[in-house]
Design an enzyme around this catalytic site. Structure first.
Site, short mmCIF file in Angstrom:
data_model
loop_
_atom_site.label_atom_id
_atom_site.label_comp_id
_atom_site.label_asym_id
_atom_site.label_seq_id
_atom_site.Cartn_x
_atom_site.Cartn_y
_atom_site.Cartn_z
N ASN A 1 10.89 -72.21 11.56
CA ASN A 1 9.49 -71.96 11.19
C ASN A 1 8.67 -73.24 11.25
OD1 ASN A 1 11.07 -72.59 8.85
ND2 ASN A 1 9.44 -71.88 7.52
N GLU B 1 4.92 -74.63 10.19
CA GLU B 1 3.73 -74.29 9.41
C GLU B 1 2.55 -75.17 9.82
OE1 GLU B 1 5.03 -74.37 5.31
OE2 GLU B 1 6.24 -72.56 5.60
N CYS C 1 6.92 -68.02 12.28
CA CYS C 1 8.26 -67.88 11.71
C CYS C 1 9.32 -68.40 12.67
CB CYS C 1 8.55 -66.40 11.46
SG CYS C 1 7.53 -65.64 10.20
N GLU D 1 11.97 -66.82 13.73
CA GLU D 1 12.40 -65.80 14.70
C GLU D 1 11.48 -65.77 15.90
OE1 GLU D 1 11.95 -65.57 11.50
OE2 GLU D 1 13.32 -64.16 10.53
N CYS E 1 10.43 -60.86 8.92
CA CYS E 1 9.19 -60.16 8.52
C CYS E 1 8.83 -59.11 9.57
CB CYS E 1 8.06 -61.17 8.34
SG CYS E 1 7.37 -61.76 9.90
N CYS F 1 7.87 -60.35 13.08
CA CYS F 1 9.03 -60.82 13.86
C CYS F 1 9.87 -59.65 14.35
CB CYS F 1 9.87 -61.77 13.02
SG CYS F 1 9.06 -63.37 12.80
N1 THU Z 1 9.46 -67.18 7.51
C1 THU Z 1 10.25 -67.17 8.61
O1 THU Z 1 10.40 -68.17 9.32
N2 THU Z 1 10.88 -66.01 8.92
C2 THU Z 1 10.77 -64.85 8.21
O2 THU Z 1 11.29 -63.84 8.62
C3 THU Z 1 10.00 -64.83 6.98
C4 THU Z 1 9.24 -66.05 6.64
C5 THU Z 1 8.77 -68.42 7.18
C6 THU Z 1 7.26 -68.37 7.30
C7 THU Z 1 6.84 -69.46 6.37
O3 THU Z 1 6.88 -70.69 7.09
C8 THU Z 1 7.93 -69.48 5.31
O4 THU Z 1 9.04 -68.78 5.86
C9 THU Z 1 7.54 -68.86 3.99
O5 THU Z 1 7.07 -67.57 4.17
#
Ligand code: THU
Length: 158
Positions: free
Chosen positions: A61, A63, A72, A74, A112, A115
């Site tokens: 991930n 940000e 994310c 994925e 999520c 994804c």
């Molecule tokens: N996140 C992911 O990388 N994958 C997921 O399936 C759920 C959430 C990340 C997004 C964000 O950077 C952090 O987790 C908190 O939500």
């Protein structure tokens, strides 16, 4: 009126019960959490995709100060995998996450909704199920396909 139910099947393993190949993919996902850029949530997620050409592509991930601009693990993995190897099919994806204290989650972290939808596209392109391995320190879930994570999915009806 008719009532219907949709069930999903998954297998529950401990890490050491996984096959060697699955453990290797999980290890790649665990390593990928180190490449997460998540100064805002401090939740580090890694994903590793095994392609039918034998390559493993990872993502983490990423940000951004403008929160919605991040992505994310994925999606970072699947978009990069298809950009890097557009002819290759996805076989399996493994996902691992470390919580804000830096420990791997004891129960699996599931992708999520966005994804799931994105991964479904590559399962459709592959023309065969893409296995999903969700890692947790205590238990791992193995799902037979991305579609099983997204019942009643939106598909392209062309
Ligand atoms: N996140 C992911 O990388 N994958 C997921 O399936 C759920 C959430 C990340 C997004 C964000 O950077 C952090 O987790 C908190 O939500």
């Amino acid at each position: 009126m008719e009532e219907k139910s949709i069930n999903i099947k998954m297998k529950v393993y401990r890490y050491d019960e996984l096959s060697e190949q699955d453990r290797r993919l999980v290890d790649e996902a665990r390593q990928a959490t180190k490449r997460s850029y998540s100064p805002y949530s401090k939740f580090r997620v890694g994903a590793a995709i095994l392609m039918d050409n034998g390559e493993i592509v990872t993502g983490a991930n990423q940000e951004n100060a403008a929160y919605p601009s991040g992505t994310c693990a994925e999606r970072s993995a699947c978009f990069y995998a298809h950009a890097r190897y557009p002819e290759a099919k996805f076989r399996t994806i493994a996902i691992a996450a470390r919580d804000t204290s830096g420990h791997f989650t004891s129960v699996p972290t599931a992708p999520c909704g966005a994804c799931r939808q994105s991964l479904l596209e590559y399962e459709t392109l592959a023309g065969a199920p893409v296995r999903v391995i969700l890692y947790g320190e205590e238990t791992c879930y193995v799902l037979p396909s991305v579609a099983s994570l997204l019942p009643l999915c939106f598909a392209n009806f062309d």
